[in-house]
Scaffold this motif. Structure first.
Motif, PDB file in Angstrom:
ATOM      1  N   SER A  65       0.841  -1.197   0.000  1.00 10.31           N
ATOM      2  CA  SER A  65       0.000   0.000   0.000  1.00 10.31           C
ATOM      3  C   SER A  65       0.877   1.249   0.000  1.00 10.31           C
ATOM      4  O   SER A  65       2.076   1.199   0.285  1.00 10.31           O
ATOM      5  N   GLY A  66       0.239   2.377  -0.294  1.00 10.85           N
ATOM      6  CA  GLY A  66       0.953   3.647  -0.308  1.00 10.85           C
ATOM      7  C   GLY A  66       1.440   4.064   1.062  1.00 10.85           C
ATOM      8  O   GLY A  66       2.477   4.715   1.191  1.00 10.85           O
ATOM      9  N   GLU A  67       0.698   3.669   2.102  1.00 13.80           N
ATOM     10  CA  GLU A  67       1.106   4.028   3.462  1.00 13.80           C
ATOM     11  C   GLU A  67       2.407   3.334   3.844  1.00 13.80           C
ATOM     12  O   GLU A  67       3.287   3.937   4.471  1.00 13.80           O
ATOM     13  N   ILE A  68       2.526   2.073   3.467  1.00 11.75           N
ATOM     14  CA  ILE A  68       3.754   1.334   3.775  1.00 11.75           C
ATOM     15  C   ILE A  68       4.919   1.916   2.981  1.00 11.75           C
ATOM     16  O   ILE A  68       6.032   2.065   3.499  1.00 11.75           O
ATOM     17  N   LEU A  72       8.262   3.425   4.669  1.00 10.75           N
ATOM     18  CA  LEU A  72       9.622   2.992   4.325  1.00 10.75           C
ATOM     19  C   LEU A  72      10.473   4.170   3.872  1.00 10.75           C
ATOM     20  O   LEU A  72      11.656   4.259   4.201  1.00 10.75           O
ATOM     21  N   PHE A  73       9.865   5.078   3.127  1.00 11.72           N
ATOM     22  CA  PHE A  73      10.594   6.270   2.699  1.00 11.72           C
ATOM     23  C   PHE A  73      10.980   7.123   3.903  1.00 11.72           C
ATOM     24  O   PHE A  73      12.108   7.621   3.991  1.00 11.72           O
ATOM     25  N   ALA A  74      10.051   7.293   4.845  1.00  9.43           N
ATOM     26  CA  ALA A  74      10.347   8.067   6.052  1.00  9.43           C
ATOM     27  C   ALA A  74      11.443   7.395   6.881  1.00  9.43           C
ATOM     28  O   ALA A  74      12.313   8.062   7.441  1.00  9.43           O
ATOM     29  N   LEU A  75      11.397   6.071   6.960  1.00  8.19           N
ATOM     30  CA  LEU A  75      12.440   5.336   7.685  1.00  8.19           C
ATOM     31  C   LEU A  75      13.801   5.537   7.024  1.00  8.19           C
ATOM     32  O   LEU A  75      14.805   5.760   7.699  1.00  8.19           O
TER      33      LEU A  75
END
Length: 129
Positions: A65-68, A72-75
């Motif tokens: 999903s887009g949230e995941i 991952l991008f934020a991480l």
């Protein structure tokens, strides 16, 4: 206010303006997803130019999903910021440690010089008087 504080305040204000101005002026309101990433924009542009285009490569991992994907991008961004902060902190600590060592060396050298001068004039009692 010191010069560095003024520069930091100006940079902080500039970053805040970069975040607020697009929202305040409604930039991107005509789009379905106004603030989509560059990958999505590029895919849309390529599809408009050549509808039969097939990518050469496919992603190694496609998040469910887009949230995941966003998480991952934020991480990834947080890990990168942590590495940079560690590096700059390490450099600053080393620089401060070197400065303190130089100060101690200068103080120790002054103390030794003062002791030698005082001992030479008053006699040190080492048998060489």
């Amino acid at each position: 206010m010191s010069r560095n504080a003024k520069i930091n305040s100006l940079l902080l204000l500039l970053v805040a303006a970069l975040a607020v101005v697009p929202l305040a002026f409604g930039l991107g309101d005509h789009k379905e997803e106004p603030f989509a990433g560059a990958d999505g924009e590029a895919e849309t542009a390529i599809t408009e130019i050549d509808p039969d285009y097939e990518p050469w490569f496919s992603p190694l991992y496609e998040p469910p999903s887009g949230e995941i994907e966003s998480a991952l991008f934020a991480l990834q961004a947080a890990i990168g910021a942590g590495v940079l902060a560690y590096y700059f902190g390490l450099r600053r600590g080393r620089r401060q440690g070197e400065a303190r060592a130089r100060e101690r060396g200068a103080v120790d050298a002054d103390a030794v010089d003062a002791g030698v001068d005082a001992g030479a004039s008053a006699g040190t009692g080492d048998g060489r008087d």
